[in-house]
Enzyme design. Structure first.
Site, short mmCIF file in Angstrom:
data_model
loop_
_atom_site.label_atom_id
_atom_site.label_comp_id
_atom_site.label_asym_id
_atom_site.label_seq_id
_atom_site.Cartn_x
_atom_site.Cartn_y
_atom_site.Cartn_z
N PHE A 255 0.86 -1.20 0.00
CA PHE A 255 0.00 0.00 0.00
C PHE A 255 0.88 1.23 0.00
CE2 PHE A 255 -2.41 3.47 1.87
CZ PHE A 255 -3.52 3.47 1.04
N ASP B 124 9.15 2.70 1.80
CA ASP B 124 7.97 3.46 2.22
C ASP B 124 7.78 3.23 3.72
OD1 ASP B 124 5.45 4.31 2.91
OD2 ASP B 124 4.46 3.55 1.10
N LYS C 160 2.76 9.38 8.36
CA LYS C 160 1.83 9.14 9.47
C LYS C 160 2.30 9.65 10.84
CE LYS C 160 -1.14 5.56 7.64
NZ LYS C 160 -0.73 4.98 6.36
#
Ligand SMILES: *Cc1c(COP(=O)(O)O)cnc(C)c1O
Length: 399
Positions: free
Chosen positions: A138, A223, A252
């Site tokens: 993702f 990532d 995040k």
């Protein structure tokens, strides 16, 4: 009645892209959230691995308040000292040399993809453009990022996708070797697949990936949007694997809830971005970077936050294994690192998430059958005890 009206208005005025729980949160402190009708919840989701310091941590609150009074936004035509300080701190504590700031994980990845394209276009005039990514990965929801993401479910209906991505099995070095050819530019992977069901690779996988990239002159993009900023018990997850990437993306946990993304690269690669190559209006603005600076400094300087993250993660894993023993027909696997943990069930897990929600525990479901736990790093043993007692009750009812 008032709450129902508000929820109806939500449905009326907001595009229905999210399946939401019928709750309106108005206050948070540490591990706890309170809904508008006063009900208390324990937050094991932390805004999807965002609120690393918990809700409304004093260091973050003070940073926001002070900066909001001083200066909120100026544009990147001018310098702001917090952007510089934050870049310096991230560089000091990572493999990287230079940072580009944006506002989200997808944007951080978008910048990484553009940087790779630019780097190889400058050198091989369009001959090497392909980026290899993993199935079940993702990377975000922009067009480039859904093209990079290895889940057809998220790509469906959005054709034509961006060309130049090839998907391989995660944690399988032979697949990577087979997929590499003269057009390959980069490999882009999550250290742990978060949305893909909290998939931790085998110990040597990233060493082999690194070796393969070096042999073929490929750029390794990690990532770390979900794994970065202490989540796994190290500031960055790559530190567990004894390797360094060439580019890393963060978002995040970086701002502790204030939107910010960062793309960090080695000097030689970073140089491919020249004046005008890429930009973001909001990227790295004074409010976001002052807050992120306070968050990252707190995680680093607190002294015990990372070791506590590992300790609490270990206690959670032990407790989950205890549950697995008691509910062998429901729990298949327990995995993760630090405070990014998954519990794979034999069944679809939304029922468990719903039952926990009704009992004041917030968790979510990834990859359909895996419960994800990514609480704030300030979690305490009593919070874990509460979670386990609720899970025990919920699983007993289900079995
Ligand atoms: C959440 C996530 C993204 C996307 O971040 P957004 O801020 O939602 O754009 C990208 N990569 C990973 C690994 C993520 O977990």
């Amino acid at each position: 009645m008032e709450i129902k009206k508000t929820l109806d208005e939500s449905q009326h005025y907001i595009m229905e892209t999210y399946k939401r729980f019928p709750v309106i949160f108005t206050k948070g402190r540490g591990m706890k959230l309170w809904s508008i009708d006063g009900k208390e919840y324990l937050d094991f989701l932390a805004g999807v691995a965002v609120d690393v310091l918990g809700h409304c941590h004093p260091k973050a609150v003070v940073a926001i308040q002070k900066q909001a009074q001083r200066l909120i936004h100026i544009s990147n035509f001018y310098h702001n000292e917090y952007q510089i300080k934050l870049a310096k701190l991230l560089v000091k504590h990572s493999f990287g040399d230079k940072v580009f700031f944006s506002n989200s994980g997808a944007e951080a990845n978008e910048a990484a993809i553009k940087l790779v394209r630019k780097y190889f276009n400058d050198r091989y005039s369009g001959q090497r453009t392909e980026i290899i990514t993993a199935l079940n990965s993702f990377h975000g929801r922009t067009m480039a990022c859904i093209s990079a993401t290895g889940q057809t479910r998220l790509q469906h209906g959005f054709d034509p996708l961006l060309p130049g991505f090839k998907h391989i099995l995660f944690n399988d070095i032979e697949e990577l070797k087979k997929a590499t050819n003269e057009r390959t530019a980069a490999v882009m992977l999550e250290p742990i697949q978060g949305e893909g069901g909290v998939r931790v690779p085998s110990e040597d996988y990233f060493k082999e990936v690194r070796r393969h990239c070096d042999q073929h002159g490929l750029i390794l993009i990690l990532d770390e949007v979900q794994t970065g900023i202490g989540r796994t018990g190290k500031l960055f997850a790559y530190e567990h694997f004894g390797i360094e990437p060439d580019i890393m993306t963060l978002a995040k946990g970086l701002g502790g809830g204030v939107p910010i993304g960062a793309t960090i690269a080695r000097e030689e690669i970073a140089r491919a971005f020249e004046i005008g190559s890429h930009a973001s209006t909001f990227g790295g603005n004074p409010l976001a970077t002052a807050t992120a600076l306070a968050v990252v400094e707190t995680v680093i300087e607190d002294g015990i936050m990372l070791s506590e993250c590992k300790r609490m993660g270990a206690i959670l894993i032990d407790s989950f294994l205890g549950l697995k023993k008691n509910f062998p027909n429901i729990i298949v696997d327990v995995r993760g690192m630090g405070l990014l943990l998954g519990m794979e069930l034999t069944r679809e897990c939304s029922q468990v998430v719903q039952a926990c929600f009704e009992r004041g525990i917030l968790i979510n479901c990834t990859a359909q059958n895996t419960l994800r736990f990514c609480p704030p790093l300030i979690i305490k043993e009593e919070d874990i005890e509460r979670l386990i007692s609720v899970l025990n009750e919920v699983l007993t009812r289900l079995s």
